[in-house]
Scaffold this active site. Sequence first.
Site, mmCIF file in Angstrom:
data_model
loop_
_atom_site.group_PDB
_atom_site.id
_atom_site.type_symbol
_atom_site.label_atom_id
_atom_site.label_comp_id
_atom_site.label_asym_id
_atom_site.label_seq_id
_atom_site.Cartn_x
_atom_site.Cartn_y
_atom_site.Cartn_z
ATOM 1 N N SER A 91 0.863 -1.155 0.022
ATOM 2 C CA SER A 91 0.110 0.160 -0.146
ATOM 3 C C SER A 91 0.925 1.260 0.206
ATOM 4 O O SER A 91 2.058 1.221 0.296
ATOM 5 C CB SER A 91 -0.852 0.046 1.225
ATOM 6 O OG SER A 91 -0.063 0.478 2.417
ATOM 7 N N ASP A 92 0.358 2.235 -0.454
ATOM 8 C CA ASP A 92 0.888 3.578 -0.242
ATOM 9 C C ASP A 92 0.781 3.626 1.417
ATOM 10 O O ASP A 92 0.031 3.234 1.810
ATOM 11 C CB ASP A 92 0.312 4.847 -0.989
ATOM 12 C CG ASP A 92 1.193 6.088 -1.130
ATOM 13 O OD1 ASP A 92 2.209 6.404 -0.348
ATOM 14 O OD2 ASP A 92 0.968 6.717 -2.488
ATOM 15 N N TRP A 93 1.555 4.709 1.814
ATOM 16 C CA TRP A 93 1.699 5.010 3.314
ATOM 17 C C TRP A 93 0.154 5.403 3.767
ATOM 18 O O TRP A 93 -0.127 6.526 3.400
ATOM 19 C CB TRP A 93 2.735 5.986 3.777
ATOM 20 C CG TRP A 93 4.120 5.175 3.907
ATOM 21 C CD1 TRP A 93 4.824 5.561 4.861
ATOM 22 C CD2 TRP A 93 4.647 4.097 3.275
ATOM 23 N NE1 TRP A 93 5.911 4.559 4.790
ATOM 24 C CE2 TRP A 93 5.875 3.881 3.875
ATOM 25 C CE3 TRP A 93 4.222 3.405 2.038
ATOM 26 C CZ2 TRP A 93 6.547 2.684 3.690
ATOM 27 C CZ3 TRP A 93 5.183 2.220 1.612
ATOM 28 C CH2 TRP A 93 6.230 2.109 2.355
ATOM 29 N N GLY A 122 -2.440 4.220 3.112
ATOM 30 C CA GLY A 122 -3.326 4.091 1.902
ATOM 31 C C GLY A 122 -4.040 2.730 1.842
ATOM 32 O O GLY A 122 -4.487 1.993 0.733
#
Length: 864
Positions: A232-234, A236
Amino acid sequence: MGSLDTVDMGQRAIDQIISELSLNEKVSLLSGVDAWHTFAIPRLGIPSIRTTDGPNGARGTRYFNGVPSACLPCGTALGATFDKDLIFSLGQLLAAECKAKGAHVLLGPTINIQRGPLGGRGFESFSEDPVLSGLAAASYCSGVQDGGVVPTLKHLVCNDQEHERVAVSALVTPRALREIYLLPFQLAIRGARPGAVMTSYNKVNGLHASESPGLIRDILRGEWGYEGAVISDWFGTYSVADAVNAGLDLEMPGPTRFRGPALMHALTSNKVSEKTLNERVRKVLELVQLASRSRVPEYAPERKLNRPEDRALLRRAAGESVVLLKNDKNDNNNSPILPLDREKKTLVIGPNADIAAYCGGGSASLLAYYTVTPRQGIADKCGADQVVFSQGCYGHKELPLLGEHLRTIETGEPGYTFRVYTEPPAASGSFKGNGSRKPVDELHMTNSSAFLMDYSHPQISGDTYYATLEGTLEPPESGVYEFGLTVAGTGLLYIDGVLVVDNKTVQRAGTSFFGIGTVEERGERYLEAGKKHHVFVEFGTAPTSNLQHHGVVSFGPGGLRLGGCRKLDTDAAIQQAVQSAAQTDQVVVCVGLSGDWESEGFDRPHMDLPPGTDELVNAVLEVQPNAVIVVQSGTPVTMPWADKAKALLQAWYGGNEAGNGIADVLFGDVNPSAKLPLTFPRELSQNPSYLSYRSERGRVLYSEDIYVGYRYYDKARQPPLFRFGHGLSYTTFHLSDLAVRETAPYAANIKESSLRVSVTVSNTGARPGAEVVLVYVRPPPATCSVGRPVRELKGYEKVMLQPGETREVSIAIPVGYATSFWDEGCDAWLSEKGLYFVEAVGTGECNTLVAPLSVQVSRMWNGL
């Protein structure tokens, strides 16, 4: 484990490890332990691995008070080089930088598409064109992997704006999704098989990308056969079972929000099966196995590299990225204005001349080993006595950082003292300094932008704490100085015990610190030259503020930014610059944007240059029409004076060596070879996303469909200011003998068919130079069953030639990629039979060759 070089997890070993893991251990592996590290299971020899931002440099584990790093030119600058070999070499440098920072996984490259010019992160990506983006990404990833480090393609997919980025739904047709936005990922995976892919913050057609089975399970893993990890994005990740079942392997950062006990509950309630859990665990273990190639120890100390050969490579990259947009003849001698004469006196003007606009803002930003301003680069080349400077105007959005101009009270060293407290300051309406509180931490710092996301201390628990910033400022000249304080939290700025800025009592939401901070609040104070003025900031972390933000990522304790400079009378400064320009034959005007204007966390509201810039350029050109205009920006800006300017360079954010790269091109040590990877419209309303760029009620409609960038301008017959692929040289080239050969034209499986496009390139000028050959394919307009772009880039090659030298350039392109569109009815790529045309395009409007390509049978295909 102490080192990853002992990790040996073959398929059998991974199966064995999974069988020996407890359920709790399996769950723990699927999220980060902190901001940058994964969980370790020491009893089974599973180490923790470290990730690091970002696409243009390896920052390491600390936003706050971090270790300096090498900074590459930004993504659009690298795209402008059209140089696969150079980007591969830069990938190798990034791998070495990662190892110096103890990192096993690099969170880059960014390969989203600039569907419009305003995207806050547009500078991070390579191009508006998916083929250029995908091929550049493949070279980048191959270089990183060659150094034993895992690259991460990001962000899957349609993370093309910052406005409400965690909440907005990108509404995009299946055809545009495939032909424009997913194609860069498809090409990069086909060309390099990178070890990780990062999902985007946003929704795609109503579903967050990180929990989309269609994107992760069906396309990425199913159709493309991708075998790497999906992270995941941070912050996200937005769900427990949905994300795990869709195929999201690793939630970052830690501590977890959606794994841990929540995932254990999903397992016991049969919302997630143990089979699915094991699939996610396997991908994380395979990522650890891949990371072991780096031989970087766990939790390794971070160090500097900064080798001479790296500095040389960065300088080469900076110079090769500069695009020569115009180079008309000089009124005085009827020769092109550029290159300049280093023996002549050079007047350098402008807001970007004496600052280092070396990178954009957000997660791509980092503390560089060193920076070179354009003024410094020119002075180093010509001699300081040959260079005169005039400010003209300021170009900052926020006041320049003050930290390096401060001195510590204790020792007089450059910088300031940063003290951290668990207790709030004593309630008072007047300045009390540090009071009787005892700090739990005391640091000497020089960077006065302090983002505290990854700050930690044993005595600090939670996100609520307090800090002070203290130092002295001794100005070089007396006058009124302006100070600015930006916070994600609360802050008060005192100068000599007097409250100058209050960013606590009443606060206004802004875009700072990834969208969670305030606007910059400013105040003024008269300072005396030679006097040490006391500077003191009282700060409380983000939870001490009552500001509310929607659609942004929360980064815990927040941060503060202190800026300041002498107040400038812009009209007087422009007039002074004009007077100097009228008396000087050789003038360079440096203008543009910076990380203040282009950053993760917000989009630009317009394409304009900072206030005063256009007035400065116009005024200088009135008295010195041969002035060279240098623009630094990551994405297009308006240039209302472009028709008047005779010499114009687009210089991007050039990394550590930005100023040297600009100077090398200005004075002819580097012959410009870069081409625009983006279309530059004349004004914002000319770009195809103009009516549908921002989020409206939680959605953004990709109304231009497949007609992104040059595809729109070609179709609408709208000439932009500067077209995609435009870029001049100090020499001339000639293309000849275009030939197109197809192998297996009747093969039932189109993947067995390929094109070989060859063309002869000659350097017909007097200087060594590099030519970029762009290969476009025009579909058959009479027989196409759907509307298609006039032409599309399908391949490119760069070749270096000495004066008079001739070489053949050959470019291989799979027929499927060269001729197909996405058929929504069949959910497949379709190459329709018909008469196509292949174009080979070189430098100059007329340097184009065309050859026919007859596709004999229609064929469908999927996969890579």
